[in-house]
Design an enzyme around this catalytic site. Sequence first.
Site, PDB file in Angstrom:
ATOM      1  N   HIS A  85       0.822  -1.211   0.000  1.00 38.98           N
ATOM      2  CA  HIS A  85       0.000   0.000   0.000  1.00 38.98           C
ATOM      3  C   HIS A  85       0.857   1.263   0.000  1.00 38.98           C
ATOM      4  O   HIS A  85       0.381   2.331  -0.377  1.00 38.98           O
ATOM      5  CB  HIS A  85      -1.010  -0.018   1.154  1.00 38.98           C
ATOM      6  CG  HIS A  85      -0.465   0.256   2.516  1.00 38.98           C
ATOM      7  ND1 HIS A  85      -0.214  -0.741   3.437  1.00 38.98           N
ATOM      8  CD2 HIS A  85      -0.162   1.416   3.146  1.00 38.98           C
ATOM      9  CE1 HIS A  85       0.209  -0.211   4.570  1.00 38.98           C
ATOM     10  NE2 HIS A  85       0.260   1.105   4.417  1.00 38.98           N
ATOM     11  N   ASP A 220       1.281  -7.703   2.206  1.00 37.77           N
ATOM     12  CA  ASP A 220       1.385  -6.252   1.988  1.00 37.77           C
ATOM     13  C   ASP A 220       2.846  -5.838   1.850  1.00 37.77           C
ATOM     14  O   ASP A 220       3.448  -5.289   2.777  1.00 37.77           O
ATOM     15  CB  ASP A 220       0.715  -5.522   3.160  1.00 37.77           C
ATOM     16  CG  ASP A 220       0.397  -4.070   2.838  1.00 37.77           C
ATOM     17  OD1 ASP A 220       0.917  -3.558   1.833  1.00 37.77           O
ATOM     18  OD2 ASP A 220      -0.365  -3.454   3.594  1.00 37.77           O
ATOM     19  N   SER A 650       3.960   2.242   8.442  1.00 38.01           N
ATOM     20  CA  SER A 650       3.710   1.238   7.410  1.00 38.01           C
ATOM     21  C   SER A 650       5.001   0.938   6.659  1.00 38.01           C
ATOM     22  O   SER A 650       5.647   1.836   6.127  1.00 38.01           O
ATOM     23  CB  SER A 650       2.654   1.740   6.429  1.00 38.01           C
ATOM     24  OG  SER A 650       1.398   1.816   7.033  1.00 38.01           O
TER      25      SER A 650
END
Length: 716
Positions: A85, A220, A650
Amino acid sequence: MRITFITILTLLFSSALKADEGMWLPFLLSDNQIENMQQKGLHIPFESVYSHSQPSLKDAVVSLDDGACTGEFISSKGLLLTNHHCGYNEIQQHSSLEHNYLEDGFWAKSLSEELPNPGKTATLLIEAHDVSTRIGKAVDTLNGSERQLAVDSLIEVIEQEAYERTKLKARVKSFFYGNTYILFLTQTYKDVRLVGTPPSSIGKFGGDTDNWMWPRHTGDFSFFRVYCAPDGSPAEYSPNNIPFTPRKHFQISTQGYQKGDFTMTLGYPGHTQRYLSSFGVKEIKEVVNPVVAEVRGIKQAIWDKAMQRSEATNIKYAAKYSSSSNYWKYAIGQNKAMEKLGVIAQRKDKEASFKNWIGQDSLLEDKYGKLLPVIEASYMLGKKLTHAKTVTEETMLQGTELVGFALEISTLFMELQEHREKPTFKQHKAEVLSTIHSLYKDYDAHLDQQVFEVMLKYYLNNIPESLRPNAESLLGKKYMDDPSGYTSELFKTTAFTNPQKVLALFKTNDEETLFGDPAIAFSYQVLSHVYQIIEVHEKLLIQFKDSQRLLLQGYMSQGHQQSFYPDANSTLRLSYGFVGDYEPKDGVKYKYLTTLKGIIEKENKELTDFNVPIQLKRLYQNKDFGDYQLPNGQMPVCFLTNNDITGGNSGSPVINGKGELIGLAFDGNWEAMTSDLAFETDLQKCICVDIRYVLLVVDKMAQAHNLIEEMDFVEP
């Protein structure tokens, strides 16, 4: 009593701290806390984690896109690992109907196939220095705007001195609401190329349904590579650039972990407000989040219908939708968690305790007694301003693309005029035109018109005229009672829905036509009123800022045995914790690990978010997991720790006690959505993708053996 920086550090590292709470500035960790980490499972010298003088793990960690995400070097050739992402915008930008990397994935088999990404950056922290004493001495007797002006002026001097001395980007940041100041010296690399990404059926497996949830089965991750000039210095993209050689890169461990094992993260968390008053938390819950959830929900519903009808539109709006929906779901979840966990009541209890404490000493009462009433009054007076600002941002400045285009393109036009007589004019013009092309690459004017009409109606209906342009001024007398008619006319007459018309204005330097465009007139009126709101709000906040700074001083001097670490602000932070299970509610207990079996069990061919690639199913059926499987033959996918992270973390490396990479962080959990406001010791979890699953996809599914060969693995 005057709170010194030493006092703060003493409180900061009290023996009562919980090891799993805190986004710590690694260069301020005390010897006692480092010893505590080592007792809990850190097996390497702390100088191997953070050091100015020698290569350390901090040199293997970068801030991506000025704090949007984190990435880590996993080879000596600048290979960078981060979340899927975090690379989603770039993946989408390179995708088309002919080459749909969102759906199919992408793997460069050589350096020449790696894809450049204008605007993407990777920033390394070189040094950090405490400058609190220097600033504190100069402003100790000042308050309000006078203090802020003095602080800003001194920061400018310190940054300029540091730049002249080091030739590095220098930036001073405030911590603890202005009680502490740190100088950061950084280096930013601007040639960051896409190397590899799995298809979205792996990288976004579970989609919005599983977002913020556990158990999770999302791969991810994505790969980039940082390039530099031949001499090693940062440089804009050039075919002559070479892969960057970091001072340090992570070694990868495929040995896994067990429940209770020590874990550590290094990364760049973006924004927390854990010292916010009960009044501030209440404003988020009652004023900000409801607007964010409602407006984004309306916009996303319009986008979703269009994306379902057209694959081309789906590609164009995939990244926009993903970005919007992430914060939409966050706002909803945060409010639910605040209600369930009683965060506002907790803050009120803390404030009541503080009032009782200062009430026992007249000197403390004189210094701190008026702070909470001033803070409360600031929020009461600013409530309508905050609401109007939030509605304007969500509907006009971020809701509809046309306003953003008008504001950005007009700014680019003015910047270009400033370069007209400079030798770099042609280069700057080429960059501007390239930016305009990229803006319109993923734009659908018909779809944006639908969004604009709905956003305009919401804007007009939810902000009083005293805090926005009146309808006649904004829409004209003809359409003042007809937002739909105005929208239709605007999209017919403006040039900003058509890239060819906009480019023609730039090529002919037609300033009069550009600034006479109706989209410009509309957008500038909206922006002007936002600035007015901000200006009035800032005046209200003059006393508030002083009160908030002094309140935090008061909390620290109160002497509670609790953790005092600075709120996240996109600076390098360390957190540590343990691998562990998860008990979100009574009678429910989740294991800390998920496997490929769970992906197969979740498969649903009717739902895009739960489609499973045929190659992955074959690997599962054949049990072709190589050296990446568990001793019981299962293939690990994701795992849980209680590391303290938030947005910006992240892609952060998840590290074992030996400093080896075992995974990367990518999400938090639904039950602890208040984490930006308060750490929930029993509930808060960090969701990580297992490095072995990353390697399985790269090695067995993508056959990207060139990447496996350049990684540095720990010997079993």
